[in-house]
Design a protein around this motif. Structure first.
Motif, PDB file in Angstrom:
ATOM      1  N   ILE A  99       0.838  -1.190   0.000  1.00 49.38           N
ATOM      2  CA  ILE A  99       0.000   0.000   0.000  1.00 49.38           C
ATOM      3  C   ILE A  99       0.875   1.242   0.000  1.00 49.38           C
ATOM      4  O   ILE A  99       1.806   1.356   0.797  1.00 49.38           O
ATOM      5  N   ARG A 100       0.554   2.165  -0.914  1.00 45.85           N
ATOM      6  CA  ARG A 100       1.173   3.493  -0.850  1.00 45.85           C
ATOM      7  C   ARG A 100       0.265   4.322   0.039  1.00 45.85           C
ATOM      8  O   ARG A 100      -0.877   4.621  -0.307  1.00 45.85           O
ATOM      9  N   VAL A 101       0.786   4.656   1.214  1.00 43.80           N
ATOM     10  CA  VAL A 101      -0.016   5.365   2.210  1.00 43.80           C
ATOM     11  C   VAL A 101      -0.239   6.815   1.776  1.00 43.80           C
ATOM     12  O   VAL A 101       0.576   7.369   1.042  1.00 43.80           O
ATOM     13  N   PRO A 102      -1.333   7.438   2.224  1.00 43.55           N
ATOM     14  CA  PRO A 102      -1.610   8.812   1.827  1.00 43.55           C
ATOM     15  C   PRO A 102      -0.561   9.819   2.303  1.00 43.55           C
ATOM     16  O   PRO A 102      -0.297  10.806   1.633  1.00 43.55           O
ATOM     17  N   ASP A 103       0.043   9.552   3.455  1.00 41.73           N
ATOM     18  CA  ASP A 103       1.033  10.475   4.008  1.00 41.73           C
ATOM     19  C   ASP A 103       1.960   9.696   4.940  1.00 41.73           C
ATOM     20  O   ASP A 103       1.632   8.602   5.371  1.00 41.73           O
ATOM     21  N   ALA A 104       3.087  10.278   5.254  1.00 44.54           N
ATOM     22  CA  ALA A 104       4.077   9.621   6.119  1.00 44.54           C
ATOM     23  C   ALA A 104       3.748   9.881   7.584  1.00 44.54           C
ATOM     24  O   ALA A 104       4.533  10.462   8.328  1.00 44.54           O
ATOM     25  N   THR A 105       2.577   9.420   8.001  1.00 50.42           N
ATOM     26  CA  THR A 105       2.162   9.606   9.392  1.00 50.42           C
ATOM     27  C   THR A 105       2.037   8.242  10.068  1.00 50.42           C
ATOM     28  O   THR A 105       1.839   7.216   9.404  1.00 50.42           O
ATOM     29  N   GLU A 106       2.143   8.254  11.369  1.00 43.83           N
ATOM     30  CA  GLU A 106       2.033   7.013  12.135  1.00 43.83           C
ATOM     31  C   GLU A 106       0.692   6.331  11.886  1.00 43.83           C
ATOM     32  O   GLU A 106       0.623   5.119  11.675  1.00 43.83           O
ATOM     33  N   GLN A 107      -0.367   7.108  11.889  1.00 40.96           N
ATOM     34  CA  GLN A 107      -1.704   6.549  11.706  1.00 40.96           C
ATOM     35  C   GLN A 107      -1.845   5.858  10.351  1.00 40.96           C
ATOM     36  O   GLN A 107      -2.353   4.740  10.263  1.00 40.96           O
ATOM     37  N   ASP A 108      -1.385   6.489   9.280  1.00 42.23           N
ATOM     38  CA  ASP A 108      -1.506   5.899   7.943  1.00 42.23           C
ATOM     39  C   ASP A 108      -0.665   4.640   7.797  1.00 42.23           C
ATOM     40  O   ASP A 108      -1.092   3.657   7.198  1.00 42.23           O
ATOM     41  N   ILE A 109       0.546   4.650   8.329  1.00 41.10           N
ATOM     42  CA  ILE A 109       1.439   3.495   8.217  1.00 41.10           C
ATOM     43  C   ILE A 109       0.898   2.313   9.012  1.00 41.10           C
ATOM     44  O   ILE A 109       0.831   1.189   8.518  1.00 41.10           O
ATOM     45  N   LEU A 110       0.478   2.554  10.249  1.00 37.69           N
ATOM     46  CA  LEU A 110      -0.074   1.464  11.059  1.00 37.69           C
ATOM     47  C   LEU A 110      -1.356   0.915  10.463  1.00 37.69           C
ATOM     48  O   LEU A 110      -1.591  -0.299  10.463  1.00 37.69           O
ATOM     49  N   ARG A 111      -2.195   1.790   9.930  1.00 39.54           N
ATOM     50  CA  ARG A 111      -3.453   1.344   9.325  1.00 39.54           C
ATOM     51  C   ARG A 111      -3.181   0.451   8.111  1.00 39.54           C
ATOM     52  O   ARG A 111      -3.870  -0.547   7.902  1.00 39.54           O
ATOM     53  N   LYS A 130      12.083  12.155   8.839  1.00 38.24           N
ATOM     54  CA  LYS A 130      10.814  11.607   8.363  1.00 38.24           C
ATOM     55  C   LYS A 130      10.982  10.138   7.955  1.00 38.24           C
ATOM     56  O   LYS A 130      10.112   9.307   8.207  1.00 38.24           O
ATOM     57  N   ALA A 131      12.110   9.806   7.344  1.00 37.08           N
ATOM     58  CA  ALA A 131      12.389   8.412   6.968  1.00 37.08           C
ATOM     59  C   ALA A 131      12.551   7.537   8.208  1.00 37.08           C
ATOM     60  O   ALA A 131      12.024   6.423   8.269  1.00 37.08           O
ATOM     61  N   LYS A 132      13.290   8.033   9.204  1.00 39.59           N
ATOM     62  CA  LYS A 132      13.471   7.274  10.441  1.00 39.59           C
ATOM     63  C   LYS A 132      12.142   7.048  11.151  1.00 39.59           C
ATOM     64  O   LYS A 132      11.892   5.959  11.677  1.00 39.59           O
ATOM     65  N   ASP A 133      11.304   8.067  11.164  1.00 41.04           N
ATOM     66  CA  ASP A 133       9.982   7.934  11.792  1.00 41.04           C
ATOM     67  C   ASP A 133       9.147   6.868  11.078  1.00 41.04           C
ATOM     68  O   ASP A 133       8.490   6.047  11.724  1.00 41.04           O
ATOM     69  N   ALA A 134       9.176   6.876   9.748  1.00 43.02           N
ATOM     70  CA  ALA A 134       8.400   5.896   8.979  1.00 43.02           C
ATOM     71  C   ALA A 134       8.861   4.476   9.293  1.00 43.02           C
ATOM     72  O   ALA A 134       8.048   3.564   9.475  1.00 43.02           O
ATOM     73  N   VAL A 135      10.167   4.266   9.381  1.00 41.96           N
ATOM     74  CA  VAL A 135      10.701   2.931   9.704  1.00 41.96           C
ATOM     75  C   VAL A 135      10.296   2.544  11.121  1.00 41.96           C
ATOM     76  O   VAL A 135       9.874   1.420  11.378  1.00 41.96           O
ATOM     77  N   TYR A 136      10.396   3.478  12.058  1.00 45.26           N
ATOM     78  CA  TYR A 136      10.022   3.203  13.451  1.00 45.26           C
ATOM     79  C   TYR A 136       8.548   2.792  13.540  1.00 45.26           C
ATOM     80  O   TYR A 136       8.212   1.812  14.208  1.00 45.26           O
ATOM     81  N   TRP A 137       7.671   3.526  12.867  1.00 44.38           N
ATOM     82  CA  TRP A 137       6.250   3.204  12.924  1.00 44.38           C
ATOM     83  C   TRP A 137       5.947   1.892  12.218  1.00 44.38           C
ATOM     84  O   TRP A 137       5.047   1.169  12.619  1.00 44.38           O
ATOM     85  N   ALA A 138       6.696   1.568  11.171  1.00 47.44           N
ATOM     86  CA  ALA A 138       6.447   0.331  10.432  1.00 47.44           C
ATOM     87  C   ALA A 138       6.814  -0.902  11.254  1.00 47.44           C
ATOM     88  O   ALA A 138       6.300  -1.978  11.034  1.00 47.44           O
ATOM     89  N   LYS A 139       7.702  -0.733  12.212  1.00 43.82           N
ATOM     90  CA  LYS A 139       8.138  -1.870  13.033  1.00 43.82           C
ATOM     91  C   LYS A 139       7.248  -2.112  14.247  1.00 43.82           C
ATOM     92  O   LYS A 139       7.459  -3.078  14.947  1.00 43.82           O
ATOM     93  N   TYR A 140       6.300  -1.246  14.504  1.00 37.86           N
ATOM     94  CA  TYR A 140       5.453  -1.337  15.696  1.00 37.86           C
ATOM     95  C   TYR A 140       5.624  -2.651  16.345  1.00 37.86           C
ATOM     96  O   TYR A 140       5.062  -3.229  17.083  1.00 37.86           O
TER      97      TYR A 140
END
Length: 140
Positions: A99-111, A130-140
């Motif tokens: 999925i290409r998420v709508p934005d690089a936010t925690e909510q979109d990535i987790l969803r 922003k890249a580090k945050d996306a990786v962090y949220w993707a690993k939940y």
């Protein structure tokens, strides 16, 4: 609208490590070895982009022999409900859902992962943080 992405260029995909596995993802776990094998072998996957809100379109594409399907949520009318409906109509198909998420936010990535994506494409990453945050949220 369906757009082919593939052999002539690498699909911009980041495949995250699966740290926690939720029940909604269990039907896709059998595809994980093949997905990782083409990624680790540096082979460009043959994929298609889904922008249609019709769940049958996703099912037809998922059964058509693509390695992966890129579900476009940034530049389409797809909602969480329509994507989820499409994913579940083709849960046994061999194509890896991304999925290409709508934005690089925690909510979109987790969803995206909660819906069953095995890979995500994060748009508009302009800074290292922003890249580090996306990786962090993707690993939940």
């Amino acid at each position: 609208m369906v757009t082919a992405v593939g052999a002539e260029r690498r699909v911009p995909v980041w495949l995250g490590k699966v740290i926690g596995i939720r029940a909604s993802m269990s039907c896709w776990l059998d595809r994980m070895p093949s997905t990782v094998s083409w990624y680790m072998a540096s082979l460009p996957p043959l994929g298609g982009t889904v922008t249609s809100t019709d769940p049958d379109m996703y099912r037809y594409m998922a059964q058509a022999g693509w390695d992966c399907l890129w579900i476009e949520m940034e530049h389409s009318a797809l909602t969480t409900e329509t994507v989820l409906r499409g994913l579940w109509t083709a849960k046994d198909a061999p194509a890896t859902p991304m999925i290409r998420v709508p934005d690089a936010t925690e909510q979109d990535i987790l969803r995206a992962f909660d819906m069953g994506a095995l890979g995500i494409i994060v748009p508009q990453v302009e800074t290292v943080q922003k890249a580090k945050d996306a990786v962090y949220w993707a690993k939940y």
